[in-house]
Design a protein around this motif. Sequence first.
Motif, PDB file in Angstrom:
ATOM      1  N   PHE A   1       8.880   9.984   1.977  1.00 46.20           N
ATOM      2  CA  PHE A   1       9.715   9.283   2.951  1.00 46.20           C
ATOM      3  C   PHE A   1       9.673  10.023   4.289  1.00 46.20           C
ATOM      4  CE2 PHE A   1      14.140   7.808   4.212  1.00 46.20           C
ATOM      5  CZ  PHE A   1      13.682   6.571   4.606  1.00 46.20           C
TER       6      PHE A   1
ATOM      7  N   PHE B   1       0.834  -1.203   0.000  1.00 47.39           N
ATOM      8  CA  PHE B   1       0.000   0.000   0.000  1.00 47.39           C
ATOM      9  C   PHE B   1       0.872   1.258   0.000  1.00 47.39           C
ATOM     10  CE2 PHE B   1      -1.962   3.370   2.512  1.00 47.39           C
ATOM     11  CZ  PHE B   1      -3.053   3.643   1.708  1.00 47.39           C
TER      12      PHE B   1
ATOM     13  N   ILE C   1       1.668   5.135  -2.503  1.00 45.47           N
ATOM     14  CA  ILE C   1       1.883   6.528  -2.110  1.00 45.47           C
ATOM     15  C   ILE C   1       3.186   7.033  -2.719  1.00 45.47           C
ATOM     16  CG2 ILE C   1       2.263   8.084  -0.175  1.00 45.47           C
ATOM     17  CD1 ILE C   1       0.550   6.347   1.520  1.00 45.47           C
TER      18      ILE C   1
ATOM     19  N   LEU D   1       2.881   7.535  -6.514  1.00 49.18           N
ATOM     20  CA  LEU D   1       2.180   8.764  -6.879  1.00 49.18           C
ATOM     21  C   LEU D   1       3.044   9.986  -6.618  1.00 49.18           C
ATOM     22  CD1 LEU D   1      -1.436   8.027  -5.667  1.00 49.18           C
ATOM     23  CD2 LEU D   1      -0.525   7.969  -7.968  1.00 49.18           C
ATOM     24  N   SER D   2       3.729   9.999  -5.480  1.00 52.53           N
ATOM     25  CA  SER D   2       4.519  11.207  -5.206  1.00 52.53           C
ATOM     26  C   SER D   2       5.723  11.293  -6.126  1.00 52.53           C
ATOM     27  CB  SER D   2       4.939  11.292  -3.743  1.00 52.53           C
ATOM     28  OG  SER D   2       5.187  10.041  -3.229  1.00 52.53           O
TER      29      SER D   2
END
Lengths: 361, 370, 464
Positions: free
Chosen positions: C411, C390, C394, C397-398
């Motif tokens: 991070f 999951f 993130i 996408l970033s």
Amino acid sequence: MSTTNGKVLNRYHVIFLAQSIMVGTGILSLPQKLSSMGYAQTFMPLLFGLLATLTAFAMVWLCSKFPNDDLFRMNEKLLGKWVGRLINFLIIIQFIVFSAGIISNYMHLIQSTALQEQTITLPVLCFLLLLIYIVSGGIKSIARFSVMTFFITIWIIYFTRWAIEKGDPSHFFPLFNFTSKEFFEAIKQGYFSILGYELILFYFPFIIDQKKAFRHSLIGIWISIFLCFITTAISVMYYSEWQLKRVEFSVLNLFKAGEFTFIERIDIIGITLWVFLILSSVTAYVWCAKRGVDTLFTKKKKQNYPLYVITIIIFVIIRMPFSREFQEKLFLASNYVGYLIVIWPVFLIIIYTLRKKQVQV
Amino acid sequence: MRKKRLCIISFFVLVLLVGCSRKELKVPLEDVGMVDSMAFDYIDENQMKLTVAIPQYSPEAKKNTQIFSITTDLVSSGIVEIEKQSDKKIVFNQLRVVLVNEDFARKGDIRKIIQHLYRNAEVGNKVLIAVVKDNAEAILKADYPDKPSINFYLNNLLEPSINTAFNPNTNIHDFMYTITNPVFDTVLPFIEKRGEKLEVNGVAVFKGNRMHELIKPEEALVIQALSGRKNLAPLHLDLNAGHGEEKLMIDLIESTVKKVSNKNIESPKLTIFLKIKGTLSEYKGERESQLITTESISELEKDVNKQLEKNIGEFLERLNNMEVDPAGLSEEFRMYYYGEWTTEKTRDLIRKLDIKLHVETSIISTGTLK
Amino acid sequence: MNKIPEQIVAKIKQEIDKVDDVKLKMVATEEGDVTVIYFSSLIEKMTLQTMVTIPLANNLKQIHQMAQYVDPKDIQGVVKKLNAGQTLLFFHEVNALLSVDTYSAPTRAITDTETESTVIGPQDAFTESLETNISLVRRRIQSSMLKNENHIVGSETNIKISIMYMENIVSHSNLDDLRNRIDQVDYPLFTDISVLKQLIEDNPLSPFPQYYMTVRPDSICRYLLDGRIVIFMDNSQLAIVCPTSFFEMFVSIEDYYNRWTTASLLRMLRFFGFFLTIMITPMYISALTFHPEILPYELLLNLQESRSKVPFPPLIEVLFIELIIEVLREAGSRMPAKVGQTIGIVGGIVIGTAAVEAGLLSNILIVLVATSALLSFLPPIFLMSNTSRFIRYIFILSAGLFGLFGQMLAFAWLIHHLLSLKSLGTHYMTPAIPRKPTDLLDNVIRFPTKYLKNKSGISKAQKK
């Protein structure tokens, strides 16, 4: 939330808070700021360290007289309610502008290296969201983040290995080759790179072991000073005097000197990883500003609205269509005001000794 | 609770923002033309010819390199012109080689060009700079049938290797460092095209911002040795010391140099101690059969020392007369000088400089055969 | 007088109306008529015979010894007992209600663990029976200090849970905290202990599991003796260990059976594998869209060539293949085992090779995605490997947003999130900011066993 829970910072927190707040964007351009002294700048950070030790001593001494108050309350107690409040208001503004300066500086650097040909509005927005997230956890959360930051980022020192190999140690000589004019210019330009330790004036009430706070902060301060010293020393070895003056972010070019077989441009990794350092120092400043607003306006604490407002102001300062020149001037001014805050405790100590009897601790 | 809500909100904002960023997304990798080599040719004071080579990955194309040439006055406007011809966006982040022809190096402003590239954050540190005889454009455009592509060929040629250790391997930082440092004069490798091959056959020594002199590889090796390089190219030596004509080749293993100055810039004196260690790889001459005892070898060492001292001395003398200081000898005086050091001081000092040389060769083996 | 017993029986009957597996029997004994009520589905015939039927007929004393008196007016309580598999005996003559514990629902035997199998070490795993599970622990720790408190949770399911701890080691403040949390749970249905876990976690919104879960009794014993609290639930194979730390998610009990060198190597692999798996594919996006200069030139040319046919930007390309991997994994785990194999082959060959040939993906990406998918299965705790997948989105996408800068922001978010997480009031990142210096001995590097006598700082164990 830890902001109201009283004493939360243990010694590691104190050490690394002092350390991480000091290392922001300043160190990136420190050799350039000190370049008026040419090769003789190597040992300037050590001198700064001495100055910082002296001023930090004044700060901690003052704080130890008011173990449960931060500078905002001290101002009110020592200078009277209205003068104190005015000063506090100015300090808040200073912190907001100063943080905006750090962020803006860093973001423009990111824009010119990692995110070329892109507007920085979105990155700034995301950065600020993260900022709110961290600050709303209170000073302890910032402190813990600082500790991690130190261990996550410290290994990038290794990347200067190639620059050291290539550098020429003979540049250190002759040792004290500067005029007094150059020297003061360098102090004026360079000292703000190590600002940040003055925030102990604000988080002192949260320290568990206040008697040893000075020693712990000193460890933090000297770790940072040592990092600054490494930076200037390697830069002096690696660059010519002309390069020292012209290369704005000399640390970046130091990283450029090296390469692995699978990663060719370490500077990009380094500069993006720098976001940890920026976060850890800006969050501390914003937290202080927020506490200032809390003491100044709100009756009930534990509200996060001041934080949102502060962040929006920072965003506006960075992204509003002010001219770049105006921004630069603003940030420069806030750097100089930063010096005032470092000196401020000395002034307060004088007042304290004069009004000792009237002020009830 | 507020913190958690914030966390979720930020995540969704992030997701939504990915959508917004579409429109300003950068050109994807496959549509980027990564300039690998650039070449500058001198036309006149204001004009230069700019040539760029971009590697081509498409298997359909007949040539594996795209080459664009343009006459321009500024580098960046030249790039804009080239972009008009190219099907791709021109970027500099993989620039490896910059070639400058001799005319340009002698008459043009090479410092300005390199400074322009140095300013650009895209450009890495790996850019190697070289001076080319005659025409730089021709080198990029020529066919090298047995080489995969000009880009790799040039890059590999200029990269450090033990047999071309006289090559200063000047990269963009070294160039800027030496050209802006008053105690140094820049050196660049010099390339010549011979038939279907390129050859590094010398080193261009600069005086100030202009190329001044071309020196031979053997002499360039001295510069490298004096500026403290540890691993040097094999040393070829002709001896004539009472044993008739002798030729020998020493594989250098390690060299160390120590410079001691008298710290006086009015009557500068510099003593250089050069220690070289190596194996005698080949020998041709009278003493061939004797070279099995340590005594005879140490005698040979002495002869080598003398010969080297003579050769290097003559060469340094020549450099001093030209008032150039590619090895940075004047640094030994700057270290003890209070005040600002200038290029004029270097020139002055080099002219007056009195050099004493002590070479100490030690031949540690002559191979495994007795 | 005679009517009251009839009434009670009638009431019980009413309560259990339309429950067809309830048996009502009238038995004539020495002490008059006895109505026997029980759930036939919860009680084995043999048990019923030995415990109830035979004693009723021959030896009433035995019944009185075994049975408990129950207040017949508390109909709810009576029904609860019935539901819990007790047999109710109603003595008409003396008007007394007795219950005999005859619960003997069929359970499965102790089998090998399939989800956390190890090469070395005991192979038995917990089953769905609370009694068996507790027995598996008790036979390993034979000490009266090992306490187990039973609680009932679930307003409708009436599930029995058992909190286990070592009285002399455990931190009592932790214990009180946990009891409080369990008391406050108000949820009707507990089909597995994972449901309870999510209700008593410190931050239920976080993607990270904050309690350790395992089916291995040896692992549980290790944690018990370290001063942790363990929760078992009836009908649930897993047991919860709390508090726990981020790092423990990468610890397998096998580490303590292996040589310390091997164990350290494997731990490093798992720990850094977690960060690699969330970084590899985002890195691909960053490098291709934002910073091509960080890659070596030769690799870049290869990439250019393999990307030249791909019609989408790298972000879409990565999301596409990551989703396909997820689909494959999900399909593989839902399919019957035999079909699952086919899916693996279909996925591997068809999607891997064909997609590259069709020019939908670049082949370098396939390598990266496959590596990161494999890496995501390294943590011994399955929940953690889910989490890492999951989190990876993130990061993807970033990276698509701001390249490496975005990755570093993500991070920083991850680090801060982990730092602010707590597990039963103890910081989740505990070993990173050690509570005790000795924690470092049993960290990414596992020191030789003789150095590992200390209790870990996280369990706040009592000092002896």
